[in-house]
Design a protein around this motif. Structure first.
Motif, short mmCIF file in Angstrom:
data_model
loop_
_atom_site.label_atom_id
_atom_site.label_comp_id
_atom_site.label_asym_id
_atom_site.label_seq_id
_atom_site.Cartn_x
_atom_site.Cartn_y
_atom_site.Cartn_z
N ASP A 181 0.79 -1.23 0.00
CA ASP A 181 0.00 0.00 0.00
C ASP A 181 0.82 1.28 0.00
O ASP A 181 0.54 2.20 -0.76
N ARG A 182 1.83 1.38 0.87
CA ARG A 182 2.64 2.59 0.97
C ARG A 182 4.12 2.26 0.78
O ARG A 182 4.62 1.31 1.38
N GLU A 183 4.79 3.06 -0.03
CA GLU A 183 6.23 2.89 -0.22
C GLU A 183 7.01 3.58 0.89
O GLU A 183 6.48 4.40 1.63
N ILE A 184 8.29 3.25 0.98
CA ILE A 184 9.21 4.01 1.82
C ILE A 184 10.20 4.73 0.91
O ILE A 184 10.35 4.38 -0.27
N ASN A 185 10.89 5.71 1.46
CA ASN A 185 11.78 6.55 0.65
C ASN A 185 13.19 5.99 0.58
O ASN A 185 14.18 6.73 0.67
N GLU A 186 13.30 4.69 0.41
CA GLU A 186 14.60 4.06 0.19
C GLU A 186 14.39 2.71 -0.48
O GLU A 186 13.45 1.99 -0.13
N SER A 187 15.24 2.40 -1.42
CA SER A 187 15.17 1.12 -2.12
C SER A 187 16.29 0.20 -1.63
O SER A 187 17.30 0.66 -1.11
N GLY A 188 16.07 -1.09 -1.81
CA GLY A 188 17.12 -2.05 -1.53
C GLY A 188 17.14 -2.61 -0.12
O GLY A 188 18.01 -3.42 0.21
N ILE A 189 16.20 -2.18 0.73
CA ILE A 189 16.18 -2.75 2.09
C ILE A 189 14.94 -3.61 2.32
O ILE A 189 15.00 -4.60 3.04
N ALA A 190 13.81 -3.25 1.71
CA ALA A 190 12.64 -4.14 1.70
C ALA A 190 12.80 -5.07 0.49
O ALA A 190 13.43 -4.71 -0.51
N ILE A 191 12.23 -6.24 0.59
CA ILE A 191 12.32 -7.18 -0.54
C ILE A 191 11.33 -6.78 -1.62
O ILE A 191 11.66 -6.77 -2.81
N SER A 192 10.11 -6.44 -1.22
CA SER A 192 9.08 -6.00 -2.18
C SER A 192 8.37 -4.77 -1.63
O SER A 192 8.20 -4.63 -0.42
N GLN A 193 7.98 -3.88 -2.55
CA GLN A 193 7.11 -2.76 -2.21
C GLN A 193 5.98 -2.79 -3.24
O GLN A 193 6.16 -2.37 -4.39
N ILE A 194 4.84 -3.33 -2.81
CA ILE A 194 3.72 -3.55 -3.72
C ILE A 194 2.62 -2.55 -3.40
O ILE A 194 2.04 -2.58 -2.31
N VAL A 195 2.34 -1.65 -4.31
CA VAL A 195 1.37 -0.59 -4.03
C VAL A 195 0.39 -0.45 -5.19
O VAL A 195 0.68 -0.82 -6.33
N ALA A 196 -0.77 0.10 -4.86
CA ALA A 196 -1.73 0.43 -5.91
C ALA A 196 -1.17 1.56 -6.76
O ALA A 196 -0.42 2.41 -6.26
N ASN A 197 -1.54 1.59 -8.01
CA ASN A 197 -1.11 2.67 -8.91
C ASN A 197 -1.98 3.89 -8.62
O ASN A 197 -2.94 4.18 -9.32
N ASN A 198 -1.64 4.57 -7.54
CA ASN A 198 -2.43 5.70 -7.06
C ASN A 198 -2.54 6.81 -8.10
O ASN A 198 -3.59 7.45 -8.23
N TYR A 199 -1.48 7.04 -8.81
CA TYR A 199 -1.47 8.08 -9.84
C TYR A 199 -2.50 7.77 -10.93
O TYR A 199 -3.34 8.61 -11.28
#
Length: 346
Positions: free
Chosen positions: A148-166
């Motif tokens: 649902d919500r991303e964080i402001n850094e890549s490479g530490i979570a395995i997946s960031q799966i969010v709705a295409n809010n835009y």
């Protein structure tokens, strides 16, 4: 003459030796470089996030599911869908809520770490505030899968799966413009400022609406995703702008609050849009109280996260990119009957 000849032979031999030495150095450098590149490629392919070694979990079969408050039906659906999928895959499940409090979220991560969780599924409490918690889990060999919500850094979570809010916000903004006849005064209720989704949705709304010069934004208020707060803010807006023709809302909960305030004021025919795709808003759309919403497929996203966690723990990879977008579906009177519990039946 003989001495000169011998000197010449020695010089040639020495030159040949030096050339051979240079060639050997270059060949060794090339070999070492190739080996390093192969090692780096192998490390990169070891996991989809570019991690040198895949995380294997804390050692238990517990999957921690951490979301905002279940008083919001969207987050409740996330938790229930993730829990059902995890149990079906043979995991023990612990479902908890951080209530959008980063400190409480950090404590819940610490608990998951102490209980040696296999994985953490999390709808986080802040794009910046969550980074440290995910890093701490990673340092303890526990992979995190964000929904649902991303964080402001890549490479530490395995997946960031969010709705295409835009994409979803633009789709319902187009419906909003049409419902207002491309003109008139409107207001906006914004979500929680720390949530990246609030900014993404608002920006997408305005990329559509701002193309129409006869549509005038007369009031903007933050209602923090809450229905009661949205009701109060909408009451205040209506006192100063009783002639508004529409309201854009960052989520369905605020749309319900706005619709209730408008109804209490005895006003009709005001276009209202939200984002989420809750059953409450579905019913309000069918009743004519709300115009449209963008369905975020919460159940699908949660199930995807658990499936990817299971695959990662078993194979060291998810087979997908870290950041993944799932398209939203615009819900109107025409297709509202196909929506139930944040699932759309085609």
């Amino acid at each position: 003459m003989k001495r000169k000849f011998l000197s010449l032979l020695m010089a040639v031999a020495l030159t040949g030796s030096l050339l051979a030495g240079c060639g050997s150095t270059k060949q060794a450098e090339s070999t070492n470089s190739s080996t390093a590149a192969s090692t780096q490629a192998a490390e990169t392919s070891a996991g989809d996030t570019g991690a040198a070694k895949p995380l294997t979990g804390g050692g238990s079969k517990i999957v921690y599911i951490i979301t905002p408050s279940h008083s919001n039906p969207f987050f409740k659906t996330e938790a229930e869908a993730a829990a059902a999928k995890a149990k079906a895959l043979g995991y023990e499940v612990k479902t908890v809520s951080h209530d959008d409090d980063p400190t409480k979220q950090s404590e819940l991560f610490d608990t998951a770490i102490s209980e040696k969780a296999a994985a953490i599924i999390c709808d986080n409490a802040g794009s910046d505030a969550t980074v440290a918690a995910v890093k701490k889990a990673r340092d303890n060999n526990i992979p995190t899968f964000l929904i649902d919500r991303e964080i402001n850094e890549s490479g530490i979570a395995i997946s960031q799966i969010v709705a295409n809010n835009y994409q979803g916000a633009k789709a319902v903004a187009e419906i909003f413009v049409e419902a207002m006849g491309e003109k008139g005064k409107y207001a906006e209720l914004l979500g929680k400022e720390s949530d990246t989704n609030a900014g993404v949705r608002s920006k997408a709304f305005h990329e559509v609406i701002d193309q129409y010069p006869d549509m005038k934004l007369v009031a903007t208020q933050t209602a923090n995703w809450e229905q009661t707060e949205a009701y109060t803010k909408m009451e205040t807006i209506l006192q100063s702008n009783p002639d508004i023709k529409g309201v854009i809302c960052g989520n369905d909960t605020m749309a319900m609050g706005a619709a209730a305030a408008i109804k209490a004021a005895g006003l009709k025919g005001i276009a209202i849009i939200g984002v989420d795709g809750s059953d409450d808003v579905r019913d309000a759309i069918k009743a004519g109280d709300i115009t449209a919403t963008a369905l975020q497929q919460a159940a699908l996203i949660s199930e995807m996260a658990v499936e990817q966690a299971d695959k990662y723990l078993k194979t060291g990879a998810t087979g997908a990119d870290e950041k993944q977008l799932v398209d939203c579906i615009a819900i109107t009177k025409d297709n509202a009957d196909k929506l139930s519990a944040f699932k759309f039946s085609k």
